[in-house]
Design a protein around this motif. Structure first.
Motif, PDB file in Angstrom:
ATOM      1  N   ARG A 154      44.182  29.867  41.992  1.00 29.37           N
ATOM      2  CA  ARG A 154      45.235  30.239  41.027  1.00 29.37           C
ATOM      3  C   ARG A 154      45.518  29.087  40.075  1.00 29.37           C
ATOM      4  N   SER A 155      45.831  29.438  38.837  1.00 33.64           N
ATOM      5  CA  SER A 155      46.263  28.395  37.905  1.00 33.64           C
ATOM      6  C   SER A 155      47.686  28.701  37.449  1.00 33.64           C
ATOM      7  N   LYS A 156      48.305  27.692  36.864  1.00 33.36           N
ATOM      8  CA  LYS A 156      49.694  27.825  36.421  1.00 33.36           C
ATOM      9  C   LYS A 156      49.814  28.831  35.278  1.00 33.36           C
ATOM     10  N   ASN A 157      50.854  29.621  35.311  1.00 34.67           N
ATOM     11  CA  ASN A 157      51.149  30.512  34.188  1.00 34.67           C
ATOM     12  C   ASN A 157      51.865  29.698  33.108  1.00 34.67           C
ATOM     13  N   THR A 158      51.449  29.923  31.868  1.00 35.21           N
ATOM     14  CA  THR A 158      52.041  29.194  30.741  1.00 35.21           C
ATOM     15  C   THR A 158      52.325  30.185  29.608  1.00 35.21           C
ATOM     16  N   ALA A 159      52.970  29.690  28.549  1.00 36.47           N
ATOM     17  CA  ALA A 159      53.204  30.542  27.379  1.00 36.47           C
ATOM     18  C   ALA A 159      51.867  31.090  26.871  1.00 36.47           C
ATOM     19  N   ALA A 160      50.853  30.224  26.841  1.00 37.71           N
ATOM     20  CA  ALA A 160      49.533  30.641  26.333  1.00 37.71           C
ATOM     21  C   ALA A 160      48.871  31.659  27.270  1.00 37.71           C
ATOM     22  N   SER A 161      48.983  31.438  28.587  1.00 35.30           N
ATOM     23  CA  SER A 161      48.297  32.353  29.520  1.00 35.30           C
ATOM     24  C   SER A 161      48.939  33.740  29.479  1.00 35.30           C
ATOM     25  N   GLU A 211      54.793  32.619  45.672  1.00 41.28           N
ATOM     26  CA  GLU A 211      53.699  32.799  46.637  1.00 41.28           C
ATOM     27  C   GLU A 211      53.094  34.190  46.525  1.00 41.28           C
ATOM     28  N   ALA A 212      53.921  35.181  46.166  1.00 39.29           N
ATOM     29  CA  ALA A 212      53.423  36.556  46.018  1.00 39.29           C
ATOM     30  C   ALA A 212      52.551  36.695  44.767  1.00 39.29           C
ATOM     31  N   GLY A 213      52.690  35.743  43.835  1.00 44.49           N
ATOM     32  CA  GLY A 213      51.809  35.751  42.667  1.00 44.49           C
ATOM     33  C   GLY A 213      52.407  36.302  41.386  1.00 44.49           C
ATOM     34  N   VAL A 214      53.733  36.335  41.290  1.00 44.84           N
ATOM     35  CA  VAL A 214      54.346  36.840  40.058  1.00 44.84           C
ATOM     36  C   VAL A 214      54.011  35.890  38.895  1.00 44.84           C
ATOM     37  N   ASN A 215      53.795  36.438  37.697  1.00 45.07           N
ATOM     38  CA  ASN A 215      53.461  35.587  36.550  1.00 45.07           C
ATOM     39  C   ASN A 215      54.648  34.768  36.051  1.00 45.07           C
ATOM     40  N   CYS A 216      55.818  35.435  35.928  1.00 45.34           N
ATOM     41  CA  CYS A 216      56.983  34.754  35.343  1.00 45.34           C
ATOM     42  C   CYS A 216      58.205  34.994  36.211  1.00 45.34           C
ATOM     43  N   ILE A 217      59.034  33.977  36.309  1.00 43.76           N
ATOM     44  CA  ILE A 217      60.331  34.151  36.951  1.00 43.76           C
ATOM     45  C   ILE A 217      61.403  33.884  35.908  1.00 43.76           C
ATOM     46  N   LEU A 218      62.316  34.833  35.781  1.00 44.14           N
ATOM     47  CA  LEU A 218      63.420  34.710  34.835  1.00 44.14           C
ATOM     48  C   LEU A 218      64.696  34.363  35.592  1.00 44.14           C
ATOM     49  N   GLY A 245      61.235  25.850  43.570  1.00 44.89           N
ATOM     50  CA  GLY A 245      60.487  26.779  44.425  1.00 44.89           C
ATOM     51  C   GLY A 245      59.181  27.265  43.811  1.00 44.89           C
ATOM     52  N   CYS A 246      58.889  26.870  42.574  1.00 48.32           N
ATOM     53  CA  CYS A 246      57.732  27.429  41.850  1.00 48.32           C
ATOM     54  C   CYS A 246      56.594  26.439  41.659  1.00 48.32           C
ATOM     55  N   LYS A 247      55.379  26.874  42.031  1.00 48.47           N
ATOM     56  CA  LYS A 247      54.175  26.068  41.762  1.00 48.47           C
ATOM     57  C   LYS A 247      53.379  26.672  40.601  1.00 48.47           C
ATOM     58  N   TYR A 248      53.383  27.989  40.484  1.00 46.66           N
ATOM     59  CA  TYR A 248      52.504  28.675  39.534  1.00 46.66           C
ATOM     60  C   TYR A 248      53.249  29.505  38.483  1.00 46.66           C
ATOM     61  N   ALA A 249      54.430  29.975  38.824  1.00 46.75           N
ATOM     62  CA  ALA A 249      55.133  30.894  37.914  1.00 46.75           C
ATOM     63  C   ALA A 249      55.640  30.172  36.672  1.00 46.75           C
ATOM     64  N   PHE A 250      55.686  30.907  35.570  1.00 50.04           N
ATOM     65  CA  PHE A 250      56.268  30.431  34.310  1.00 50.04           C
ATOM     66  C   PHE A 250      57.770  30.688  34.424  1.00 50.04           C
ATOM     67  N   VAL A 251      58.555  29.612  34.410  1.00 49.48           N
ATOM     68  CA  VAL A 251      60.002  29.730  34.662  1.00 49.48           C
ATOM     69  C   VAL A 251      60.775  29.801  33.338  1.00 49.48           C
ATOM     70  N   VAL A 252      61.446  30.919  33.145  1.00 47.42           N
ATOM     71  CA  VAL A 252      62.200  31.173  31.915  1.00 47.42           C
ATOM     72  C   VAL A 252      63.696  31.210  32.256  1.00 47.42           C
ATOM     73  N   ALA A 253      64.519  30.510  31.490  1.00 46.39           N
ATOM     74  CA  ALA A 253      65.963  30.504  31.752  1.00 46.39           C
ATOM     75  C   ALA A 253      66.718  31.107  30.570  1.00 46.39           C
TER      76      ALA A 253
END
Ligand code: KIV
Ligand code: NA
Length: 277
Positions: free
Chosen positions: A1-8, A35-42, A75-83
């Motif tokens: 898995r790779s990190k989710n980003t604005a570009a991805s 861990e479940a693999g969600v792309n973005c967490i808001l 808590g996030c390693k891969y998700a793109f975190v949006v606030a």
């Protein structure tokens, strides 16, 4: 898995790979979603309702948002975190918008921010994006406008409102938004908007044609019982599971079946003998 980003996330639209987003407000829940693999967490300002028990999102402060965003980010390693930028943290001026977006990134460790509104907040969107902070726009039923809408109502139903929504979506894209959340918008209208934009649309109550979907996690798990909108799909009924676990715990305390020997710590019997004698 790779990190989710604005570009991805923008690439996902190009590749027809649907974007998954969930809200989270704390470390443990965010970690499970990551861990479940969600792309973005808001980290939504919906936290005012589902976490803090307010009637709407208007009372949420920058301090609330930073506090919960920092917990989610840990808590996030891969998700793109949006606030979310809360009510009155960006409407007041372009300066306030940039300063407060910066706080969500510097103090909260968010990767991006989200704010509500179309053309009227494009100067803020442009300034935040110029400060190199990715921004997600939120159109349609925007809860921070509840007093002006007169309630949580579907938006864009008549021709004028639909045209305004399309124009707003194009305007926020031109201002530099990474993606657009569409809330409570008729499915066929989100389909048109999704086709017209090159940036992804993420729907909530906006039908299946959006490039992604978002749900408030308490809604999708059946934990928040004050109000459940039509668009919610319950993926679990954790509310009743939690309540029966709480009841069982209370009963086991009352009848002394909890704690058992396996939950208790031992001490040398010789020590006890001395203490008793
Ligand atoms: O605050 C929130 O949870 C949101 C989503 C519903 C999009 O803005
Ligand atoms: Na929000």
């Amino acid at each position: 898995r790779s990190k989710n980003t604005a570009a991805s996330i923008q690439n996902q639209k190009r590749n027809g790979d649907k974007i998954s987003m969930l809200t989270a407000y704390d470390y443990s829940t965010a970690k499970l979603m990551d861990e479940a693999g969600v792309n973005c967490i808001l980290v939504g300002d919906s936290l005012g309702m589902v976490m803090l028990g307010y009637e709407n999102t208007l009372s949420v402060t920058m301090e609330d948002m930073i506090h919960h965003t920092a917990a989610v980010a840990r808590g996030c390693k891969y998700a793109f975190v949006v606030a979310d930028l809360p009510f009155m943290s960006y409407q007041t001026s372009v300066y306030d918008a940039v300063v407060n977006a910066g706080r969500l990134v510097k103090e909260g460790n968010a990767h991006a921010v989200k704010l509500e509104g179309g053309k009227e907040v494009c100067p803020q969107i442009k300034a935040i994006v110029d400060a190199k902070i990715p921004l997600i726009s939120h159109l349609g039923m925007t809860p921070q406008s509840i007093n002006s809408f007169g309630g949580f109502k579907v938006q864009g139903k008549d021709e004028a409102a639909a045209i305004k929504l399309i124009d707003d979506a194009k305007a926020v894209e031109a201002a530099g938004a990474t993606a657009v959340v569409l809330e409570c918008v008729p499915a066929e209208l989100s389909k048109i908007i999704t086709k017209k934009l090159s940036i992804p649309t993420i729907g909530i109550g906006a039908g299946k044609y959006c490039d992604g979907q978002v749900l408030v996690y308490q809604d999708m798990l059946g934990i928040y019982s004050d109000f459940t909108p039509k668009f919610v799909q319950k993926y679990a009924d954790l509310g009743s599971e939690m309540k029966s676990a709480f009841k069982k715990y209370i009963c086991e305390i009352k009848d002394s079946t909890f704690p058992g020997l396996e939950h208790s710590y031992k001490i040398d019997e010789a020590v006890i003998d001395k203490l008793i004698s």
